[in-house]
Scaffold this motif. Structure first.
Motif, short mmCIF file in Angstrom:
data_model
loop_
_atom_site.label_atom_id
_atom_site.label_comp_id
_atom_site.label_asym_id
_atom_site.label_seq_id
_atom_site.Cartn_x
_atom_site.Cartn_y
_atom_site.Cartn_z
N TRP A 267 0.83 -1.20 0.00
CA TRP A 267 0.00 0.00 0.00
C TRP A 267 0.87 1.26 0.00
N ARG A 268 2.03 1.18 0.60
CA ARG A 268 2.93 2.35 0.57
C ARG A 268 3.29 2.71 -0.86
N GLU A 269 3.70 1.71 -1.63
CA GLU A 269 4.07 1.97 -3.03
C GLU A 269 2.87 2.44 -3.84
N LYS A 270 1.71 1.87 -3.55
CA LYS A 270 0.51 2.26 -4.30
C LYS A 270 0.15 3.72 -4.04
N LEU A 271 0.20 4.13 -2.77
CA LEU A 271 -0.15 5.53 -2.46
C LEU A 271 0.91 6.50 -2.94
N LEU A 272 2.18 6.12 -2.87
CA LEU A 272 3.22 7.00 -3.39
C LEU A 272 3.07 7.18 -4.89
N ALA A 273 2.69 6.11 -5.60
CA ALA A 273 2.46 6.23 -7.04
C ALA A 273 1.25 7.12 -7.32
N GLU A 274 0.19 6.94 -6.55
CA GLU A 274 -1.02 7.74 -6.74
C GLU A 274 -0.74 9.23 -6.52
N LEU A 275 0.11 9.53 -5.55
CA LEU A 275 0.39 10.91 -5.18
C LEU A 275 1.69 11.44 -5.78
N ASP A 276 2.21 10.75 -6.76
CA ASP A 276 3.49 11.12 -7.38
C ASP A 276 3.46 12.57 -7.87
N GLY A 277 4.47 13.33 -7.45
CA GLY A 277 4.57 14.72 -7.85
C GLY A 277 3.85 15.69 -6.93
N ARG A 278 3.09 15.15 -5.96
CA ARG A 278 2.31 16.02 -5.07
C ARG A 278 2.86 16.02 -3.64
N LEU A 279 3.93 15.25 -3.41
CA LEU A 279 4.47 15.13 -2.06
C LEU A 279 5.91 15.62 -2.01
N ASP A 280 6.25 16.30 -0.93
CA ASP A 280 7.64 16.67 -0.67
C ASP A 280 8.26 15.49 0.09
N LEU A 281 8.84 14.55 -0.65
CA LEU A 281 9.33 13.31 -0.04
C LEU A 281 10.50 13.53 0.91
N ALA A 282 11.16 14.68 0.81
CA ALA A 282 12.25 14.97 1.74
C ALA A 282 11.73 15.18 3.16
N ARG A 283 10.43 15.44 3.29
CA ARG A 283 9.86 15.70 4.61
C ARG A 283 8.97 14.55 5.10
N ILE A 284 8.98 13.43 4.37
CA ILE A 284 8.19 12.26 4.77
C ILE A 284 9.16 11.12 5.04
N HIS A 285 9.11 10.57 6.23
CA HIS A 285 10.10 9.59 6.67
C HIS A 285 9.40 8.28 7.06
N PHE A 286 9.62 7.24 6.26
CA PHE A 286 9.09 5.91 6.54
C PHE A 286 10.16 5.13 7.31
N LEU A 287 9.88 4.82 8.57
CA LEU A 287 10.88 4.16 9.41
C LEU A 287 10.72 2.65 9.46
N GLY A 288 9.65 2.11 8.88
CA GLY A 288 9.41 0.67 9.02
C GLY A 288 9.06 0.34 10.46
N ARG A 289 9.41 -0.84 10.92
CA ARG A 289 9.23 -1.19 12.32
C ARG A 289 10.49 -0.82 13.08
N VAL A 290 10.31 -0.29 14.27
CA VAL A 290 11.43 0.27 15.03
C VAL A 290 11.46 -0.33 16.43
N PRO A 291 12.61 -0.26 17.11
CA PRO A 291 12.66 -0.69 18.52
C PRO A 291 11.70 0.13 19.37
N TYR A 292 11.28 -0.45 20.48
CA TYR A 292 10.28 0.21 21.31
C TYR A 292 10.76 1.58 21.79
N SER A 293 12.04 1.71 22.11
CA SER A 293 12.55 3.00 22.60
C SER A 293 12.42 4.08 21.53
#
Length: 405
Positions: A267-293
């Motif tokens: 779904w991440r790839e699908k939404l990024l494709a749908e919104l291609d050119g409309r997002l400032d990707l430098a300000r969007i950070h996908f961290l995946g799964r992270v340690p609890y801390s």
């Protein structure tokens, strides 16, 4: 008592309860899937993972899989009985994977409790809620009825069941609700709390600090069940209006509850494709799964935390975000309304109202003058009704011990 917990991903919902019962002098063990390598707070035994089955398509598949897991778990329990003379006074298992289905036949004298997380329903819940993703067809509803069989059987056989929220308890048929007690798993509000000194390091080395203009989103998987598509579609307007905002998302690709899209791997790839050119990707950070801390630090630096969900199981992340004093913008769906009252301890918007979601996120990022009050009220909600040590754990212990022979 001799207490046996059963959960394919132990400790799961029993993370705090199992060791607390052991500390009170009970003999506590757990049975789990052999592939589960999570650290356990009590002695753990493992049953063999069920093998691949030649199952019928659609209607019988779920019950076949759950019954097979139930039989594998029962054989493990039979070995405990026959080879080691073990006989628990009480068994407490999660009914969602079928592990408790046949334990009455192994230990008929033991009390049997189930964690009744949710009953699948054909109307008024997730099925057909979001026509864009999963239309409420006859086939979908029939499949939902078929997938409910093991959950009904599990609760019918049990002496009692436990649900974490009123919404989840009410998902079960009225004929069975009398067996259910509602007690939340509990949030450790001493650990999950606001921290004005918190900071989060991003993969690119940038550090976000409490007070920065940070919009956060958390889900086990980035998928429509948790409103990922609605959140992503709000970002073009949010980022345009708030040029200094940073957006941080925690969650894996894949699907925990719903299906994957048919035309893209995630779904991440699908939404990024749908919104291609409309997002400032430098300000969007996908961290995946992270340690609890890292996850906790994310909540503590958040200026606005967005939590969206279908009518479905309530996420721990919402209760933890509230405990951390987050300004929450949530979906106006039944499970969320059980915790958040619009304008009192958070903001609620209709799940499908995109302009309302955008406006609520922008309002929070811009510095809503009501934010301090809403943040404090959100934390108070958790401290007063969902606190682990002050409220939930004592009630859970009392409930389990009430079944002592």
């Amino acid at each position: 008592m001799k207490i046996l917990f059963i959960h394919q991903n132990f400790p799961g919902q029993f993370l705090h309860l199992a060791p607390a019962l052991a500390a009170r002098g009970h003999h506590v063990m757990a049975l789990t899937d052999e592939k589960n390598q999570r650290a356990s707070p009590v002695r753990v035994l493992r049953y063999k993972t069920p093998g691949a089955l030649d199952l019928p398509p659609m209607l019988g598949r779920t019950y076949g899989e759950m019954a097979e897991r139930g039989w594998v778990a029962a054989r493990g329990c039979r070995a405990l009985r026959d080879r080691h003379g073990y006989a628990p006074d009480l068994i407490f298992g999660h009914s969602g994977w079928g592990e408790t289905l046949f334990l009455r036949e192994i230990w008929p004298e033991a009390k049997l409790l189930v964690y009744a997380e949710l009953m699948y329903r054909t109307r008024g819940h997730d099925v057909g809620f979001d026509p864009e993703i999963s239309p409420g067809s006859d086939e979908a509803r029939v499949g939902t009825v078929a997938r409910s069989a093991h959950l009904i059987q599990g609760l019918v056989q049990a002496d009692a069941g436990l649900s974490p929220t009123q919404y989840q308890a009410k998902s079960f048929p009225p004929e069975l609700r009398g067996k259910l007690t509602v007690i939340h798993d509990g949030i450790d509000t001493q650990k999950v709390r606001p921290d004005p000194q918190a900071e989060l390091a991003l993969p690119d080395g940038r550090k976000l600090r409490a007070g920065d203009e940070v919009l956060t989103y958390v889900s086990r998987s980035l998928e429509p069940y948790r409103g990922f598509h609605r959140f992503m579609r709000a970002l073009p307007e949010v980022l345009r209006t708030r040029p200094n905002a940073q957006v941080v998302l925690v969650g894996a690709d894949g699907a925990s509850y719903g299906g994957l899209p048919k035309d893209t791997p995630s779904w991440r790839e699908k939404l990024l494709a749908e919104l291609d050119g409309r997002l400032d990707l430098a300000r969007i950070h996908f961290l995946g799964r992270v340690p609890y801390s890292h996850y906790l630090a994310l909540l503590q630096v958040s200026r606005v935390h967005c939590y969206l969900t279908y009518p479905f199981v309530l996420s721990w992340s919402l209760t933890e975000a509230m405990a951390a004093g987050c300004y929450v913008v949530g979906s106006d769906t039944e499970p969320v309304r059980e915790l958040i009252r619009d304008g009192e301890n958070g903001r609620l918007v209709p799940f499908f109202d995109q302009p309302a979601l955008e406006a609520a996120l922008i309002r929070g990022l811009a510095g809503d003058p009501e934010a301090p009050r809403l943040r404090a009220a959100a934390r108070d909600t958790i401290r007063q009704g969902y606190d682990l040590h002050g409220h939930c754990l004592p009630r859970l212990i009392d409930w389990v011990e009430s079944f002592a022979p």
